[in-house]
Design a protein around this motif. Sequence first.
Motif, mmCIF file in Angstrom:
data_model
loop_
_atom_site.group_PDB
_atom_site.id
_atom_site.type_symbol
_atom_site.label_atom_id
_atom_site.label_comp_id
_atom_site.label_asym_id
_atom_site.label_seq_id
_atom_site.Cartn_x
_atom_site.Cartn_y
_atom_site.Cartn_z
ATOM 1 N N GLY A 10 -2.618 27.509 34.827
ATOM 2 C CA GLY A 10 -3.781 26.743 35.240
ATOM 3 C C GLY A 10 -5.100 27.444 34.954
ATOM 4 N N GLY A 11 -5.028 28.622 34.325
ATOM 5 C CA GLY A 11 -6.240 29.351 33.988
ATOM 6 C C GLY A 11 -6.958 29.924 35.195
ATOM 7 N N GLN A 12 -6.235 30.159 36.283
ATOM 8 C CA GLN A 12 -6.855 30.665 37.513
ATOM 9 C C GLN A 12 -6.916 32.201 37.481
ATOM 10 O OE1 GLN A 12 -4.887 26.897 39.836
ATOM 11 N NE2 GLN A 12 -4.816 28.858 40.894
ATOM 12 N N ARG A 13 -7.612 32.677 36.468
ATOM 13 C CA ARG A 13 -7.754 34.127 36.310
ATOM 14 C C ARG A 13 -9.004 34.612 37.036
ATOM 15 N NH1 ARG A 13 -6.294 32.087 31.575
ATOM 16 N NH2 ARG A 13 -8.409 32.136 30.723
ATOM 17 N N CYS A 14 -8.969 35.836 37.449
ATOM 18 C CA CYS A 14 -10.097 36.400 38.173
ATOM 19 C C CYS A 14 -10.235 37.879 37.854
ATOM 20 C CB CYS A 14 -9.946 36.189 39.680
ATOM 21 S SG CYS A 14 -8.548 37.077 40.441
ATOM 22 N N ILE A 15 -11.295 38.455 38.361
ATOM 23 C CA ILE A 15 -11.547 39.887 38.236
ATOM 24 C C ILE A 15 -11.699 40.441 39.646
ATOM 25 C CG2 ILE A 15 -13.138 41.646 37.380
ATOM 26 C CD1 ILE A 15 -14.009 39.548 35.260
ATOM 27 N N VAL A 16 -10.953 41.485 39.943
ATOM 28 C CA VAL A 16 -11.040 42.107 41.260
ATOM 29 C C VAL A 16 -11.875 43.377 41.124
ATOM 30 C CG1 VAL A 16 -9.766 43.048 43.218
ATOM 31 C CG2 VAL A 16 -8.778 41.179 41.863
ATOM 32 N N PRO A 17 -13.068 43.390 41.697
ATOM 33 C CA PRO A 17 -13.921 44.572 41.591
ATOM 34 C C PRO A 17 -13.469 45.665 42.553
ATOM 35 C CG PRO A 17 -15.063 42.844 42.810
ATOM 36 C CD PRO A 17 -13.744 42.277 42.399
ATOM 37 N N MET A 18 -13.422 46.888 42.081
ATOM 38 C CA MET A 18 -13.005 47.999 42.941
ATOM 39 C C MET A 18 -13.586 49.314 42.445
ATOM 40 S SD MET A 18 -8.964 48.437 41.857
ATOM 41 C CE MET A 18 -8.515 46.734 42.202
ATOM 42 N N MET A 19 -13.664 50.274 43.343
ATOM 43 C CA MET A 19 -14.087 51.618 42.971
ATOM 44 C C MET A 19 -12.893 52.441 42.512
ATOM 45 S SD MET A 19 -17.313 51.461 43.360
ATOM 46 C CE MET A 19 -17.594 53.144 42.845
ATOM 47 N N ALA A 20 -11.729 52.167 43.099
ATOM 48 C CA ALA A 20 -10.525 52.937 42.786
ATOM 49 C C ALA A 20 -9.310 52.194 43.312
ATOM 50 C CB ALA A 20 -10.607 54.324 43.415
ATOM 51 N N PHE A 21 -8.144 52.546 42.796
ATOM 52 C CA PHE A 21 -6.888 52.044 43.356
ATOM 53 C C PHE A 21 -6.017 53.243 43.722
ATOM 54 C CE2 PHE A 21 -6.460 52.203 38.751
ATOM 55 C CZ PHE A 21 -5.223 52.777 38.530
ATOM 56 N N MET A 22 -5.074 53.033 44.611
ATOM 57 C CA MET A 22 -4.277 54.129 45.138
ATOM 58 C C MET A 22 -2.826 54.065 44.655
ATOM 59 S SD MET A 22 -6.763 55.380 46.813
ATOM 60 C CE MET A 22 -8.333 54.817 47.500
ATOM 61 N N GLU A 23 -2.284 55.212 44.339
ATOM 62 C CA GLU A 23 -0.886 55.335 43.954
ATOM 63 C C GLU A 23 -0.297 56.562 44.643
ATOM 64 O OE1 GLU A 23 0.805 53.228 42.413
ATOM 65 O OE2 GLU A 23 -0.526 52.080 41.084
ATOM 66 N N ASP A 24 1.016 56.555 44.837
ATOM 67 C CA ASP A 24 1.686 57.703 45.439
ATOM 68 C C ASP A 24 2.206 58.653 44.369
ATOM 69 O OD1 ASP A 24 1.271 56.944 48.050
ATOM 70 O OD2 ASP A 24 3.143 55.803 48.186
ATOM 71 N N ASP A 25 1.947 59.937 44.569
ATOM 72 C CA ASP A 25 2.452 60.994 43.680
ATOM 73 C C ASP A 25 3.674 61.604 44.345
ATOM 74 O OD1 ASP A 25 2.957 63.201 42.128
ATOM 75 O OD2 ASP A 25 0.868 63.888 42.050
ATOM 76 N N TRP A 26 4.851 61.409 43.728
ATOM 77 C CA TRP A 26 6.123 61.865 44.293
ATOM 78 C C TRP A 26 6.615 63.170 43.660
ATOM 79 C CZ3 TRP A 26 8.914 59.719 48.328
ATOM 80 C CH2 TRP A 26 8.453 58.478 48.810
ATOM 81 N N ARG A 27 5.828 63.804 42.846
ATOM 82 C CA ARG A 27 6.311 64.971 42.110
ATOM 83 C C ARG A 27 6.668 66.143 43.010
ATOM 84 N NH1 ARG A 27 1.718 65.686 37.694
ATOM 85 N NH2 ARG A 27 0.461 64.985 39.477
#
Length: 249
Positions: free
Chosen positions: A129-146
């Motif tokens: 349906g073309g319902q695309r968007c842009i999510v503005p952010m400063m950063a995203f978080m991920e877990d480091d399992w090393r």
Amino acid sequence: MSTYYESLHPATLYPEAFHVAAPAVPVGRAVWPRQPGVFIRAAQSAGAQETAAIEVAAEAAEVTEITAAADVDQPAREALVRELVAGQFGLVPRWVKSASDAKLRSTKLVNARSETVTTSNNFRDAWLGGQRCIVPMMAFMEDDWRSGKAVPTRIARVDGKPMGVAGLWESWTGADGEVIVSYTLLTVNANSHALMSRYQQPGNEKRMVAILNEGAADAWLSARPEKAREFMRAYPANWLTANPVEKKS
């Protein structure tokens, strides 16, 4: 899988970086599943003729964006009007029957695999349906399992500027008239990515959010579905930085 991210701050960054008004209601700094956030989409008031003109102009601009991180052509940028919309982080598909079911499902639908959006019952309608968007952010978080333990890590641009992540939005209406506007982040494979391959649980496929190149906003929002896939690429590792998040004592 990016389950939470950091919103823009200060609010003046919304008009500066994305040419939209700042949110009427402040957004919390950390946005978690089922919490309120904001996303940018093409203004929904455009008529059919205007929308068609936007698509033609944007497709011409895609040639430039797809081959380099350059700005889109001036006609495309002027034709499309963006709007900032408040919504819940975690998509609620149209076919969900009740608000309680929506709450249960949305926490698991904060990310959408770009490779399967056309076949997924959860995301197919929004994509086609073309319902695309842009999510503005400063950063995203991920877990480091090393280290053997999950270490929350903040992933941001090296230059500290806001980033726009490709997403999909949806509007669900319940039998009682309740409306839930929601959104999800699109992701791409990151198994061979120099930075993102370090994160998430060992043995699992590595994924990263689809960060858009600067100048690609209007082309992404206006592209036809078959063209939109060309924006689903991993962001260069040398343009990103990762830092462990210090826990408050």
